[in-house]
Design a protein around this motif. Structure first.
Motif, PDB file in Angstrom:
ATOM      1  N   GLY A   8      29.875  41.514  32.195  1.00  0.00           N
ATOM      2  CA  GLY A   8      29.993  40.070  32.435  1.00  0.00           C
ATOM      3  C   GLY A   8      28.618  39.467  32.709  1.00  0.00           C
ATOM      4  N   GLY A   9      28.437  38.234  32.255  1.00  0.00           N
ATOM      5  CA  GLY A   9      27.165  37.556  32.528  1.00  0.00           C
ATOM      6  C   GLY A   9      26.957  37.377  34.021  1.00  0.00           C
ATOM      7  N   SER A  10      28.070  37.102  34.740  1.00  0.00           N
ATOM      8  CA  SER A  10      27.947  36.909  36.191  1.00  0.00           C
ATOM      9  C   SER A  10      27.683  38.231  36.898  1.00  0.00           C
ATOM     10  CB  SER A  10      29.206  36.249  36.745  1.00  0.00           C
ATOM     11  OG  SER A  10      30.342  36.965  36.342  1.00  0.00           O
ATOM     12  N   GLY A  44      28.285  35.436  29.264  1.00  0.00           N
ATOM     13  CA  GLY A  44      27.411  34.287  29.525  1.00  0.00           C
ATOM     14  C   GLY A  44      27.231  33.947  30.996  1.00  0.00           C
ATOM     15  N   GLY A  45      28.258  34.278  31.842  1.00  0.00           N
ATOM     16  CA  GLY A  45      28.142  34.064  33.277  1.00  0.00           C
ATOM     17  C   GLY A  45      27.956  32.616  33.689  1.00  0.00           C
ATOM     18  N   ARG A  49      28.473  28.699  31.971  1.00  0.00           N
ATOM     19  CA  ARG A  49      29.415  27.713  32.539  1.00  0.00           C
ATOM     20  C   ARG A  49      28.694  26.413  32.893  1.00  0.00           C
ATOM     21  NH1 ARG A  49      31.749  32.521  34.926  1.00  0.00           N
ATOM     22  NH2 ARG A  49      33.375  33.118  33.456  1.00  0.00           N
ATOM     23  N   THR A 141      33.189  43.847  35.295  1.00  0.00           N
ATOM     24  CA  THR A 141      33.418  42.420  35.522  1.00  0.00           C
ATOM     25  C   THR A 141      33.175  42.048  36.984  1.00  0.00           C
ATOM     26  OG1 THR A 141      35.028  40.658  35.134  1.00  0.00           O
ATOM     27  CG2 THR A 141      35.937  42.795  35.747  1.00  0.00           C
ATOM     28  N   SER A 142      33.517  40.795  37.325  1.00  0.00           N
ATOM     29  CA  SER A 142      33.183  40.317  38.673  1.00  0.00           C
ATOM     30  C   SER A 142      34.314  40.527  39.678  1.00  0.00           C
ATOM     31  CB  SER A 142      32.814  38.830  38.610  1.00  0.00           C
ATOM     32  OG  SER A 142      33.924  38.103  38.129  1.00  0.00           O
ATOM     33  N   PHE A 147      44.537  42.119  38.810  1.00  0.00           N
ATOM     34  CA  PHE A 147      45.410  41.928  39.971  1.00  0.00           C
ATOM     35  C   PHE A 147      46.721  41.251  39.561  1.00  0.00           C
ATOM     36  CE2 PHE A 147      42.773  42.721  43.853  1.00  0.00           C
ATOM     37  CZ  PHE A 147      41.626  43.154  43.207  1.00  0.00           C
ATOM     38  N   ASP A 150      45.223  35.884  40.570  1.00  0.00           N
ATOM     39  CA  ASP A 150      43.767  35.753  40.718  1.00  0.00           C
ATOM     40  C   ASP A 150      43.361  36.072  42.163  1.00  0.00           C
ATOM     41  OD1 ASP A 150      41.137  34.977  40.917  1.00  0.00           O
ATOM     42  OD2 ASP A 150      41.378  33.141  39.758  1.00  0.00           O
ATOM     43  N   ASN A 152      40.695  35.679  43.649  1.00  0.00           N
ATOM     44  CA  ASN A 152      39.846  34.650  44.258  1.00  0.00           C
ATOM     45  C   ASN A 152      40.653  33.426  44.696  1.00  0.00           C
ATOM     46  OD1 ASN A 152      37.432  36.086  43.983  1.00  0.00           O
ATOM     47  ND2 ASN A 152      37.256  35.478  41.828  1.00  0.00           N
ATOM     48  N   MET A 175      47.028  32.658  30.911  1.00  0.00           N
ATOM     49  CA  MET A 175      45.729  32.175  31.411  1.00  0.00           C
ATOM     50  C   MET A 175      45.076  31.213  30.422  1.00  0.00           C
ATOM     51  SD  MET A 175      44.146  35.485  33.327  1.00  0.00           S
ATOM     52  CE  MET A 175      45.173  36.380  34.506  1.00  0.00           C
ATOM     53  N   SER A 182      37.864  31.664  33.012  1.00  0.00           N
ATOM     54  CA  SER A 182      37.733  32.998  33.615  1.00  0.00           C
ATOM     55  C   SER A 182      39.041  33.770  33.533  1.00  0.00           C
ATOM     56  CB  SER A 182      37.364  32.874  35.099  1.00  0.00           C
ATOM     57  OG  SER A 182      36.020  32.540  35.237  1.00  0.00           O
ATOM     58  N   ALA A 183      38.944  35.003  33.085  1.00  0.00           N
ATOM     59  CA  ALA A 183      40.096  35.912  33.091  1.00  0.00           C
ATOM     60  C   ALA A 183      39.531  37.318  33.167  1.00  0.00           C
ATOM     61  CB  ALA A 183      40.913  35.737  31.820  1.00  0.00           C
ATOM     62  N   PRO A 184      40.273  38.262  33.775  1.00  0.00           N
ATOM     63  CA  PRO A 184      39.711  39.618  33.853  1.00  0.00           C
ATOM     64  C   PRO A 184      39.472  40.199  32.453  1.00  0.00           C
ATOM     65  CG  PRO A 184      42.009  39.603  34.592  1.00  0.00           C
ATOM     66  CD  PRO A 184      41.604  38.179  34.386  1.00  0.00           C
TER      67      PRO A 184
HETATM   68  N1  LIG Z   1      45.110  38.438  37.644  1.00  0.00           N
HETATM   69  C1  LIG Z   1      43.772  38.442  37.777  1.00  0.00           C
HETATM   70  N2  LIG Z   1      43.129  39.602  38.100  1.00  0.00           N
HETATM   71  C2  LIG Z   1      41.781  39.638  38.215  1.00  0.00           C
HETATM   72  N3  LIG Z   1      40.977  38.554  38.029  1.00  0.00           N
HETATM   73  C3  LIG Z   1      41.567  37.380  37.718  1.00  0.00           C
HETATM   74  C4  LIG Z   1      42.977  37.266  37.570  1.00  0.00           C
HETATM   75  N4  LIG Z   1      43.260  35.982  37.225  1.00  0.00           N
HETATM   76  C5  LIG Z   1      42.104  35.331  37.146  1.00  0.00           C
HETATM   77  N5  LIG Z   1      41.066  36.155  37.457  1.00  0.00           N
HETATM   78  C6  LIG Z   1      39.657  35.740  37.438  1.00  0.00           C
HETATM   79  O1  LIG Z   1      39.036  36.442  36.379  1.00  0.00           O
HETATM   80  C7  LIG Z   1      37.653  36.374  36.570  1.00  0.00           C
HETATM   81  C8  LIG Z   1      36.989  37.574  35.914  1.00  0.00           C
HETATM   82  O2  LIG Z   1      35.657  37.483  35.896  1.00  0.00           O
HETATM   83  P1  LIG Z   1      34.773  36.372  35.078  1.00  0.00           P
HETATM   84  O3  LIG Z   1      35.414  36.063  33.776  1.00  0.00           O
HETATM   85  O4  LIG Z   1      34.527  35.231  35.982  1.00  0.00           O
HETATM   86  O5  LIG Z   1      33.421  37.055  34.987  1.00  0.00           O
HETATM   87  P2  LIG Z   1      32.775  38.186  34.093  1.00  0.00           P
HETATM   88  O6  LIG Z   1      33.762  39.197  33.609  1.00  0.00           O
HETATM   89  O7  LIG Z   1      31.681  38.710  34.913  1.00  0.00           O
HETATM   90  O8  LIG Z   1      32.256  37.448  32.794  1.00  0.00           O
HETATM   91  P3  LIG Z   1      31.334  36.169  32.628  1.00  0.00           P
HETATM   92  O9  LIG Z   1      30.721  35.862  33.947  1.00  0.00           O
HETATM   93  O10 LIG Z   1      30.380  36.564  31.591  1.00  0.00           O
HETATM   94  O11 LIG Z   1      32.319  35.117  32.167  1.00  0.00           O
HETATM   95  C9  LIG Z   1      37.435  36.263  38.074  1.00  0.00           C
HETATM   96  O12 LIG Z   1      36.660  35.120  38.301  1.00  0.00           O
HETATM   97  C10 LIG Z   1      38.840  36.077  38.655  1.00  0.00           C
HETATM   98  O13 LIG Z   1      38.858  35.018  39.579  1.00  0.00           O
END
Ligand SMILES: Nc1ncnc2c1ncn2[C@@H]1O[C@H](COP(=O)(O)OP(=O)(O)OP(=O)(O)O)[C@@H](O)[C@H]1O
Ligand SMILES: O=c1ccn([C@@H]2O[C@H](COP(=O)(O)O)[C@@H](O)[C@H]2O)c(=O)[nH]1
Length: 232
Positions: A8-10, A44-45, A49, A141-142, A147, A150, A152, A175, A182-184
């Motif tokens: 993930g970018g983040s 992209g993180g 966004r 990922t972040s 789960f 979400d 968060n 989603m 954002s999605a896992p």
């Molecule tokens: N059921 C779920 N389980 C886990 N995470 C979830 C769920 N539903 C929504 N999310 C969200 O999915 C996101 C997953 O990470 P996110 O897409 O933000 O970052 P990343 O994988 O690091 O990629 P990037 O930052 O590049 O977009 C989290 O912010 C979380 O809040």
């Protein structure tokens, strides 16, 4: 083992002051030294966004926003590529799967970002894993896995330790798919994981050595996605 790692970018660049680029490069180099073939896909993180948010405010449509996001994923990819030992990498960020597969077949580490609108780099990683017949797909990922809701937003959301590909599809089906959402794991990626029967892992990428554990020891703290056929 041939592995596609989606970072993930983040996770790679959580904020301008902190970056884990060198740590991720070291993990990838270590895996290559142990004999694994690695392809990385970078998201992209927060920067993506921010650009998407600014362009949405001035009236850009979703496809235009996606193009901005893709540009940032390629920028982040170049950052990771710059940190990797050039003797083991392809020298450019591929813009399509054919180029990436050529790199992999040559034995080089390839690092790519987005390719087309209306998806995220999760889908790029899944398609690339299918295309190069990867043994494993790892999402760094972040969040520490997939789960029940979400984590968060919902305090008592619980992590799934294991999900079948079909259960993953059902979990993410509702989603949002707007630019920058954002999605896992995004929906398109889950459908590709399902049809290709890809062994998949979703873990918290804040500590890049977790990727090493998932590849080398098959031990990790996160969610394992098993092919539907294995669960029958
Ligand atoms: N059921 C779920 N389980 C886990 N995470 C979830 C769920 N539903 C929504 N999310 C969200 O999915 C996101 C997953 O990470 P996110 O897409 O933000 O970052 P990343 O994988 O690091 O990629 P990037 O930052 O590049 O977009 C989290 O912010 C979380 O809040
Ligand atoms: O193939 C792709 C990859 C990405 N996008 C757009 O970029 C952003 C950021 O990517 P993440 O993987 O979510 O970090 C994504 O939300 C899309 O808007 C794309 O359109 N196509």
């Amino acid at each position: 083992m041939r592995v596609v790692v989606s970072v993930g970018g983040s996770v790679l660049v959580p904020d301008p002051a902190t970056n884990r680029v060198a740590e991720y490069a070291a993990v990838i180099e270590g895996l290559v030294e142990s004999g694994h073939e690695i392809a990385a896909v970078v998201g992209g993180g927060g920067v993506a966004r921010e650009y998407i948010g600014a362009a949405r405010e001035v009236g850009a449509n979703e496809s235009e926003l996606d193009q901005l996001g893709i540009a940032v994923t390629r920028l982040n990819s170049k950052l990771l590529l710059a940190a990797l030992d050039e003797s083991i990498t392809a020298s450019v960020v591929p813009e399509n799967y054919e180029q990436a597969r050529t790199d992999v077949q040559r034995g080089d580490v390839t690092v790519m970002g987005g390719v087309v609108p209306a998806q995220t780099t999760d889908a790029v990683a899944a398609v690339l894993a299918e295309y190069v017949d990867a043994d494993r797909l790892v999402f760094a990922t972040s969040v520490p896995g997939v789960f029940t809701a979400d984590p968060n937003e919902v305090e008592d959301a619980e992590r799934h330790d294991v999900l079948t590909a079909s259960e993953l599809v059902d979990t993410v089906a509702s989603m949002e798919m707007t630019a920058g959402a954002s999605a896992p794991v995004d929906l398109l990626a889950t459908k590709v994981i399902q049809r290709a029967g890809l062994e998949t892992v979703v873990l918290d990428g804040a500590d890049p050595t977790r990727v090493t554990d998932a590849v080398e020891n098959d031990e990790f703290d996160g969610t394992r996605i098993v092919p539907d056929a294995e669960a029958e």
